[in-house]
Design a protein around this motif. Structure first.
Motif, short mmCIF file in Angstrom:
data_model
loop_
_atom_site.label_atom_id
_atom_site.label_comp_id
_atom_site.label_asym_id
_atom_site.label_seq_id
_atom_site.Cartn_x
_atom_site.Cartn_y
_atom_site.Cartn_z
N UNK A 88 0.90 -1.14 0.09
CA UNK A 88 0.20 0.01 -0.02
C UNK A 88 0.84 1.17 -0.06
N UNK A 89 2.07 1.07 0.65
CA UNK A 89 2.77 2.34 0.80
C UNK A 89 3.74 2.71 -0.26
N UNK A 90 4.21 1.74 -1.12
CA UNK A 90 5.21 1.88 -2.06
C UNK A 90 4.49 1.80 -3.60
N UNK A 91 4.98 2.92 -4.43
CA UNK A 91 4.43 2.54 -5.77
C UNK A 91 5.57 1.43 -6.70
N UNK A 92 4.97 0.40 -6.75
CA UNK A 92 5.66 -0.78 -7.34
C UNK A 92 5.01 -0.82 -9.02
N UNK A 93 6.29 -0.75 -9.93
CA UNK A 93 6.06 -0.68 -11.22
C UNK A 93 6.59 -1.88 -11.97
N UNK A 94 6.16 -2.34 -13.00
CA UNK A 94 6.70 -3.64 -13.75
C UNK A 94 7.12 -2.77 -15.17
N UNK A 95 8.38 -2.45 -15.26
CA UNK A 95 8.33 -1.38 -16.13
C UNK A 95 7.61 -0.10 -16.11
N UNK A 96 6.84 0.34 -16.87
CA UNK A 96 5.92 1.50 -16.84
C UNK A 96 4.90 1.21 -16.00
N UNK A 97 4.45 -0.12 -15.91
CA UNK A 97 3.11 -0.35 -15.38
C UNK A 97 3.00 -0.31 -14.06
N UNK A 98 2.18 0.20 -13.16
CA UNK A 98 2.03 0.27 -11.79
C UNK A 98 1.40 -1.21 -11.41
N UNK A 99 1.84 -1.64 -10.24
CA UNK A 99 1.00 -2.97 -9.72
C UNK A 99 -0.31 -2.44 -8.99
N UNK A 100 -1.40 -3.28 -8.82
CA UNK A 100 -2.41 -2.88 -8.06
C UNK A 100 -1.98 -2.69 -6.69
N UNK A 225 2.04 12.30 -4.97
CA UNK A 225 1.23 11.18 -5.17
C UNK A 225 0.70 10.90 -3.71
N UNK A 226 1.67 10.99 -2.52
CA UNK A 226 1.31 10.48 -1.26
C UNK A 226 2.25 9.08 -1.06
N UNK A 227 2.69 8.54 -1.89
CA UNK A 227 3.40 7.44 -1.88
C UNK A 227 4.68 7.66 -1.09
N UNK A 228 5.30 6.61 -0.51
CA UNK A 228 6.31 6.48 0.42
C UNK A 228 7.88 6.05 -0.40
N UNK A 229 7.53 5.77 -1.61
CA UNK A 229 8.73 5.39 -2.05
C UNK A 229 8.51 4.73 -3.36
N UNK A 244 13.49 4.15 -5.22
CA UNK A 244 13.66 5.40 -4.35
C UNK A 244 12.78 5.00 -2.93
N UNK A 245 13.69 5.18 -2.06
CA UNK A 245 13.44 4.64 -0.44
C UNK A 245 13.64 5.77 0.44
#
Length: 446
Positions: A88-100, A225-229, A244-245
Motif C-alpha cells: 500500500x505504501x510503495x508504488x511498485x512498477x513492472x516497467x512503466x506499469x504500476x501494480x495494484x 502522489x502520497x507514496x512513501x517510495x 526510491x526509498x
C-alpha cells in the motif's frame, strides 16, 4: 547449554557477522567479533561499499530481527526510520506499469544500511559476553595438529593492512576459539584456509548478471502522489530499474540499476535522464525538484555466488562460513539481509545440538533457507538474454509464468500481494500457483 568457558570468534562485523554474534551469545561464554574497520564510529564504513546504496529490510527480515533484538523496530522508527506497508505504501512498477495497491500485513523497515548496522553493532556491543575489536584482519586458521587439521582451534589475526602472514615487525595474534565463523563477505578467504588444512573447496554456483548501481541522496519532502517510495522491477523488456526509498534524516535514497552495457551514469544530467526513462512522476519529482545531498556514486556486483558447503563430504570441526561467505546474492533482489537473519536463527538452533557435527547440521539447515531465494534470483537473472547460464525447463517455465503473473498483478491486488509475500520470504513460491491465483493469472477473474 551455556558453557562459560566456550569462546566463539566472528570474522567480520557487517550485518551477517553481528547476527551470528547475537545467535551465539546465548550459548557461548565469550564472543569476539573482529573487523578491518574501526568499529567505534558511525555511518558508512570502507569495508561495506554497498552500504551507500539502497537497502530495505523485508517483512520477514524485520520479524526475525525483532525476535533477536526486541524493540528494534520502535527504536529505529524513533530515530527516523519508517515502517511501510510494502503493497500500500510503495508504488511498485513492472516497467512503466504500476501494480495494484491494497493494504497488506507486509511491513518493511525503510532505513539506511549504515544506520541499521550502527544500531545492531550498538545492541550487540552491549551484550555482556560480546567484544567488538576493530582494526584487525584474519590471515588464517589455527588447528589441532593431532587431528590432522580436523579441528579448527582459532584464527590468526594481524593489524588491518598488514596482509597475509604479516611481516617480521608485525604482531601476529592467535585468537583461540571453540568456533570460528567466517562472515567476511563476498571476498572471503575461507575456501583458501580450508585448502591449507587439506579440505576440498565447496562446489561453486555463479551467475554473471553484471549489475551496476548508481545512487544519489536527496532531501525528502512528501511526494505529490502520497507514496512513501517507488520500486521498479527489472525485466528483459525494461532492463533498468530504480528504487526510491525513504531513510532517516528526512532523506531519499535513489538507486538506479542497469545490466549488460546499459549502465546508469553518475553525472548529474545522465543520472536524471536514466532515472526518468520510465514515465513515473514520483521519480521525476525527486530528480528534478528535490535538493541533492551529494554526488551520485557507482557500485558494481559482477556475479551472484553460492558455495555449496552442504555438499562437502568432510568438514573441519570448529569452523563455519556464514552470510555472503556462503551465498552472495544479486543485490537487485534485496534478499541478503533477510537471508542472513534467517541463517542466524538456523545457527542458533544448530548450536543447541552441541559443537560436535555442527558444520554439517548448520550447512544443511542454511541450505534450506537459501534454496528458495537463490532459485528466485537465478531464475530472474537468467530471464535476461545477456546473462550467461543454462536455462533449464524449470527456469524457462517459471519465468514465463512470472511474466504472466506480474501482468495480472497490475489489476489484481490479490495477485500482487501473493507476489509480495514470496519476495518478502513470508510464503513459498508454491503459493503463486494456488488455484485462486491461477484463476486470476489465466482467466482474469478478480
Amino acid at each position: 547449554m551455556t558453557r562459560p568457558s566456550r569462546h566463539a570468534v566472528i570474522l567480520g562485523a557487517s550485518i551477517a557477522g553481528l547476527l551470528a554474534a547475537r545467535a551465539l551469545s546465548d550459548t557461548f561464554g565469550t564472543v569476539t567479533v573482529i573487523d578491518r574497520d574501526d568499529l567505534t564510529g558511525t555511518g558508512p564504513r570502507k569495508g561495506v561499499p554497498q552500504g551507500r546504496h539502497a537497502h530495505m529490510l523485508f517483512a520477514k527480515g524485520r520479524e526475525v530481527l525483532e525476535d533477536l533484538f526486541p524493540g528494534l523496530t520502535g527504536e529505529l522508527v524513533a530515530a527516523g526510520a519508517l515502517t511501510v506497508d510494502i503493497q500500500a505504501g510503495f508504488a511498485w512498477h513492472n516497467g512503466p506499469n504500476p501494480m495494484a495497491r491494497a493494504a497488506s500485513d507486509l511491513v518493511v523497515l525503510a532505513v539506511s544500511r549504515p544506520a541499521l548496522e550502527d544500531y545492531l553493532r550498538a545492541r550487540v556491543g552491549k551484550l555482556p559476553n560480546v567484544a567488538l575489536r576493530g582494526g584487525l584482519e584474519a590471515t588464517g586458521l589455527l588447528h589441532d595438529p593431532d587431528t590432522g587439521g580436523g579441528t579448527v582451534t582459532g584464527a590468526r589475526v594481524v593489524p588491518a593492512g598488514a596482509g597475509p602472514g604479516g611481516a617480521a615487525a608485525i604482531v601476529i595474534e592467535e585468537l583461540r576459539a571453540d568456533l570460528v565463523v567466517d562472515a567476511t563477505g563476498r571476498g572471503n578467504r575461507g575456501t583458501t584456509w580450508l585448502g591449507e588444512l587439506g579440505y576440498a573447496s565447496p562446489e561453486q554456483d555463479s551467475v554473471m548478471a553484471g549489475v551496476v548501481y548508481a545512487t544519489r541522496e536527496y532531501e525528502r519532502r512528501p511526494l505529490a502522489s502520497g507514496m512513501l517510495g517507488v520500486l521498479t522491477g527489472v525485466t528483459p523488456e525494461y532492463p533498468y530499474g530504480a528504487a526510491l526509498l525513504p531513510m532517516e534524516g528526512d532523506r531519499w535514497i535513489l538507486t538506479l540499476a542497469g545490466l549488460g552495457d546499459d549502465l546508469p551514469p553518475t553525472d548529474e544530467a545522465g543520472f536524471a535522464a536514466y532515472a526518468t526513462r520510465l514515465p513515473i512522476g514520483d521519480l521525476a519529482e525527486v530528480v528534478h525538484g528535490a535538493r541533492p545531498l551529494g554526488p551520485a556514486r557507482p557500485f558494481r556486483v559482477p556475479a551472484s555466488v553460492r558455495r555449496r558447503y552442504e555438499r562437502i563430504p568432510r568438514h573441519p570441526e570448529g569452523f563455519l562460513a556464514f552470510g555472503d561467505a556462503v551465498c552472495a546474492f544479486n543485490p537487485i533482489y534485496g534478499q541478503g539481509m533477510t537471508v542472513a537473519a534467517l541463517e542466524a536463527l538456523e545457527l542458533r538452533a544448530a548450536v543447541a545440538g552441541g559443537l560436535d557435527g555442527l558444520p554439517r547440521r548448520f550447512y544443511t539447515r542454511a541450505a534450506k533457507v537459501i534454496d528458495t531465494p537463490w532459485d528466485m534470483a537465478v531464475g530472474g537473472d537468467l530471464a535476461f538474454p545477456s546473462v550467461p547460464g543454462r536455462r533449464t525447463a524449470k527456469i524457462r517455465f517459471f519465468n514465463w509464468y512470472i511474466a504472466k503473473l506480474l501482468r495480472a498483478a497490475e489489476t489484481s491486488p490479490e495477485v500482487a500481494v501473493a507476489f509480495h509475500r514470496t519476495v518478502n520470504l513470508t510464503a513459498p513460491p508454491e503459493r503463486l500457483f494456488a488455484p485462486a491465483i491461477l484463476r486470476r493469472v489465466f482467466l482474469g477473474r478478480h
